[in-house]
Design a protein around this motif. Structure first.
Motif, PDB file in Angstrom:
ATOM      1  N   MET A 103      56.116  14.107  88.507  1.00  0.00           N
ATOM      2  CA  MET A 103      55.982  14.794  89.784  1.00  0.00           C
ATOM      3  C   MET A 103      54.892  15.861  89.698  1.00  0.00           C
ATOM      4  N   GLY A 106      51.492  14.168  89.967  1.00  0.00           N
ATOM      5  CA  GLY A 106      51.175  13.837  91.352  1.00  0.00           C
ATOM      6  C   GLY A 106      50.854  15.063  92.176  1.00  0.00           C
ATOM      7  N   TYR A 107      51.600  16.133  91.932  1.00  0.00           N
ATOM      8  CA  TYR A 107      51.392  17.393  92.658  1.00  0.00           C
ATOM      9  C   TYR A 107      50.039  18.002  92.306  1.00  0.00           C
ATOM     10  N   MET A 370      54.150   9.319  94.317  1.00  0.00           N
ATOM     11  CA  MET A 370      55.101  10.345  94.737  1.00  0.00           C
ATOM     12  C   MET A 370      56.293   9.746  95.468  1.00  0.00           C
TER      13      MET A 370
END
Length: 440
Positions: A103, A106-107, A370
């Motif tokens: 995560m 992706g962030y 995501m």
């Protein structure tokens, strides 16, 4: 034995947890959901689910982390140790840990976009396109494969530099600066929008209650998803932040403050974005990156004082995103420290290198990346954490950990509520997400 790093005070911990929770879901999804599902008709179930999840999942993950004094790998191992299955617990703990890293990667892509747009508000580049199609083309080029390498690397380097300074001197101090500024900037935006002609129509829409929408199952499903993901229970970030707490800290009170300020941030975003759209007669029917990087910049371009509005907005969004990114990367960094005896700086560098390489490679597929994480891995991690703490740890142990730092015990139905309601809710979120292509 070297003393484990920790937060220096209650305010620092609360702001760090608020920072981990306040992210893109509050800013580019919550206002859209409020708009699509009847304004107040969406807010009613949303507030109900915030109270439920805040009073169970957030408290549980904070207490679980403090009890284990570690992240999910050791915490899950501790839960199964009495049954002779510590290795199995640690293996299961890898799921939310790897989920946090994925995560975070992706962030990182999203943070590269935000940093580019934030800087562009000062140079004029962000509001340079003339129409919606031009904004869409600019965003499409940036969000394509290898389309934003420099800004993305810069965003991650900033994050890693903060994390190298540790919990008290790095993460805590950064949140003490960025979170108050975020709220201050958004309050300023809300006041500015309130003074614009046509804003009243937006407020009227936010606070109206549509009985049809309130009765719709989809309103309740998406309100559940919004509350669940907004409060950041995923078996990783909240556990690791909780692990840095002292035994004198009142976890239920801290969890209530985190839920309150996270909800306040979401409502502020709605009070800015929906009335802003109303001032131009626009309908807010799209969320996600398109709202943030296409429609809102185009709106700012056409507004009086739009350049200043854009600067304040994207700087505030940058603060919100960075505080969430710090939390996501902390879980894998702490795991390297705990399980492989890495020092803080080498752990940060190792995870940072992984983050740079993988995030650059997934720029063109970050949306699907995501989606998989939010639909499957996050609710699975939250469910596993809840099961480990409330099903495999004894009730006396759980209640003792939750009540540390309190003058009087928490309500007696806390444990059964978590065991028999929170755990099924995590499963329900997983199933509903899979059936609906995501509800968070």
């Amino acid at each position: 034995m070297k003393k484990r790093d920790s937060f220096t005070n209650r305010l620092g911990f609360i702001l760090a947890c608020v920072g981990s929770a306040v992210g893109m879901g509050n800013l580019w999804m919550f206002p859209t959901r409020v708009s699509l599902y009847g304004g107040g008709s969406f807010l009613i179930p949303y507030f109900i689910f915030v109270v439920l999840i805040g009073a169970t999942g957030v408290i549980g993950e904070m207490a679980f982390g403090r009890a284990a004094r570690s992240g999910p790998v050791n915490a899950f191992g501790m839960a199964l140790e009495s049954r002779g299955k510590r290795k199995l617990g640690e293996a299961l703990g890898l799921i939310p840990m790897v989920g946090a890293l994925a995560m975070a990667i992706g962030y990182t892509v999203v943070m590269g976009w935000i940093l580019k747009y934030a800087v562009g508000t000062f140079t004029g580049a962000t509001l340079a396109p003339a129409d919606v199609d031009s904004y869409a083309a600019a965003f499409g080029g940036m969000a394509s494969a290898f389309g934003n390498n420099g800004w993305q690397i810069a965003a991650l380097l900033l994050c890693i530099l903060i994390m190298m300074m540790g919990i008290g001197q790095g993460i805590e101090k950064a949140n003490k600066i960025m979170m108050p500024l975020f709220f201050l900037l958004f309050v300023g935006l809300a006041v500015y929008i309130a003074l614009q002609p046509g804003a009243v129509a937006g407020y009227r829409y936010i606070f109206r209650v549509d009985p049809v929408a309130l009765k719709s199952p989809m309103t309740w499903i998406y309100a559940l998803g919004q509350a669940f993901f907004s409060l950041s229970i995923a078996g990783n970030g909240t556990i690791i932040y909780g692990s840095y707490l002292s035994d004198e800290e009142n976890i239920p009170a801290s969890a209530a403050r985190v839920a309150f300020f996270d909800t306040l941030a979401a409502c502020l975003a709605a009070l800015v974005i929906i009335p802003a759209m109303a001032t131009t007669g626009s309908q807010l029917d799209q969320g996600g990156p398109g709202l943030m990087f296409i429609f809102l910049p185009h709106l700012f371009h056409s507004m009086p004082g739009g350049s200043l509005f854009a600067i304040i907005f994207f700087v505030a969004v940058l603060f919100a995103g960075m505080t969430s990114l710090l939390n996501l990367y902390e879980t894998p960094i702490a795991t390297l420290q705990e399980k492989f005896n890495f020092a803080r700086v080498p752990a940060c560098l190792t995870i940072g290198i992984i983050g740079i390489v993988v995030s650059i490679c997934i720029q063109g597929i970050v949306s699907g990346w995501m989606d998989v994480l939010s639909i499957y891995i996050c609710p699975l991690g939250a469910g596993l954490a809840a099961i480990m703490f409330f099903w495999f740890c004894k009730r006396e142990f759980v209640e003792a950990e939750v009540n540390k730092g309190r003058d009087k015990p928490l309500f007696p139905w806390f444990y059964p509520l978590c065991k028999y309601v929170l755990c099924p809710v995590c499963v329900l979120v997983l199933i509903l997400g899979a059936l609906n292509g995501g509800i968070g």
